[in-house]
Design a protein around this motif. Sequence first.
Motif, PDB file in Angstrom:
ATOM      1  N   GLU A 100     -25.448  24.305  -2.027  1.00 46.09           N
ATOM      2  CA  GLU A 100     -25.216  22.859  -2.039  1.00 46.09           C
ATOM      3  C   GLU A 100     -23.884  22.500  -1.386  1.00 46.09           C
ATOM      4  O   GLU A 100     -23.757  21.463  -0.715  1.00 46.09           O
ATOM      5  CB  GLU A 100     -25.262  22.325  -3.473  1.00 46.09           C
ATOM      6  CG  GLU A 100     -26.645  22.349  -4.112  1.00 46.09           C
ATOM      7  CD  GLU A 100     -27.036  23.696  -4.694  1.00 46.09           C
ATOM      8  OE1 GLU A 100     -28.118  23.788  -5.303  1.00 46.09           O
ATOM      9  OE2 GLU A 100     -26.267  24.669  -4.540  1.00 46.09           O
ATOM     10  N   THR A 101     -22.876  23.355  -1.580  1.00 44.45           N
ATOM     11  CA  THR A 101     -21.573  23.121  -0.964  1.00 44.45           C
ATOM     12  C   THR A 101     -21.668  23.251   0.551  1.00 44.45           C
ATOM     13  O   THR A 101     -21.153  22.406   1.302  1.00 44.45           O
ATOM     14  CB  THR A 101     -20.540  24.119  -1.518  1.00 44.45           C
ATOM     15  OG1 THR A 101     -20.417  23.927  -2.942  1.00 44.45           O
ATOM     16  CG2 THR A 101     -19.181  23.927  -0.863  1.00 44.45           C
ATOM     17  N   ILE A 102     -22.327  24.300   1.008  1.00 42.00           N
ATOM     18  CA  ILE A 102     -22.482  24.517   2.451  1.00 42.00           C
ATOM     19  C   ILE A 102     -23.309  23.406   3.074  1.00 42.00           C
ATOM     20  O   ILE A 102     -22.985  22.901   4.159  1.00 42.00           O
ATOM     21  CB  ILE A 102     -23.107  25.903   2.708  1.00 42.00           C
ATOM     22  CG1 ILE A 102     -22.154  26.998   2.210  1.00 42.00           C
ATOM     23  CG2 ILE A 102     -23.422  26.086   4.196  1.00 42.00           C
ATOM     24  CD1 ILE A 102     -22.744  28.380   2.156  1.00 42.00           C
ATOM     25  N   GLU A 103     -24.353  22.995   2.388  1.00 44.30           N
ATOM     26  CA  GLU A 103     -25.184  21.899   2.897  1.00 44.30           C
ATOM     27  C   GLU A 103     -24.372  20.611   3.015  1.00 44.30           C
ATOM     28  O   GLU A 103     -24.584  19.801   3.924  1.00 44.30           O
ATOM     29  CB  GLU A 103     -26.395  21.707   1.987  1.00 44.30           C
ATOM     30  CG  GLU A 103     -27.410  22.842   2.117  1.00 44.30           C
ATOM     31  CD  GLU A 103     -28.407  22.880   0.960  1.00 44.30           C
ATOM     32  OE1 GLU A 103     -28.235  22.100  -0.011  1.00 44.30           O
ATOM     33  OE2 GLU A 103     -29.340  23.702   1.018  1.00 44.30           O
ATOM     34  N   GLY A 104     -23.425  20.413   2.107  1.00 34.96           N
ATOM     35  CA  GLY A 104     -22.553  19.238   2.185  1.00 34.96           C
ATOM     36  C   GLY A 104     -21.654  19.279   3.409  1.00 34.96           C
ATOM     37  O   GLY A 104     -21.417  18.252   4.061  1.00 34.96           O
TER      38      GLY A 104
END
Length: 220
Positions: free
Chosen positions: A101-105
């Motif tokens: 989720e962090t990388i996707e952000g």
Amino acid sequence: MQVQTHKEECIMKLQAALDTLTLEECLALLDHTKGAVDIAEVGTPFIIECGMEPVRAIKAAHPEIEVLADAKIMDAGEFEADKCFEAGADIVTVLGVSYDETIEGVVRSAKTHGGQVMVDMIGVMDLAARARELDKMGVDYICVHTAFDIQGTGQKDPLEDLKVVNAVIENARAAVAGGVKLATVDAIAAEKPGVIVVGGAICNADDPAVMATAMKERMK
């Protein structure tokens, strides 16, 4: 018409890791290495000490050079990446051990700002598996990284790590960082990564411009 992926591109970029120099020294180095350095990395220690000011200053002084903010994001991905891109960064780093989720952000932020994402694989245990996952997330570069703290211990071989990542990615391009020297750049360049990151070998050289030019020539 066939769409060209990052991996199909053949141009390798030289990234100068600017970690321990002053801003004035960095600007002078980039003045003297014009044409050789493709990406100016504002390193993590530099960001910790000076925030985003070096990103702004280097981009203003050298708009022709891509600026990478080595923020090594691990949480609040979109929010933190926004701050880097808004300061003028062209590329922002996020840690591969972060939550998806962090990388996707960070990827969302890059798309909003027209920037790029480099995933730093430092500390990733299963390079192949994680690289496959990241390759599907829309990141631009997946960077194998021999940590400063273990360089010289023999625990990691950047060339072998690069081969592992190159073998599994289809969309992103590989990058390699950590202890790259003139003596090792030929073998690394033979694997055709998208980016080769060089720090001390350039910054600590007697003549950084000569060293950067020599590195760039080897990459051709």
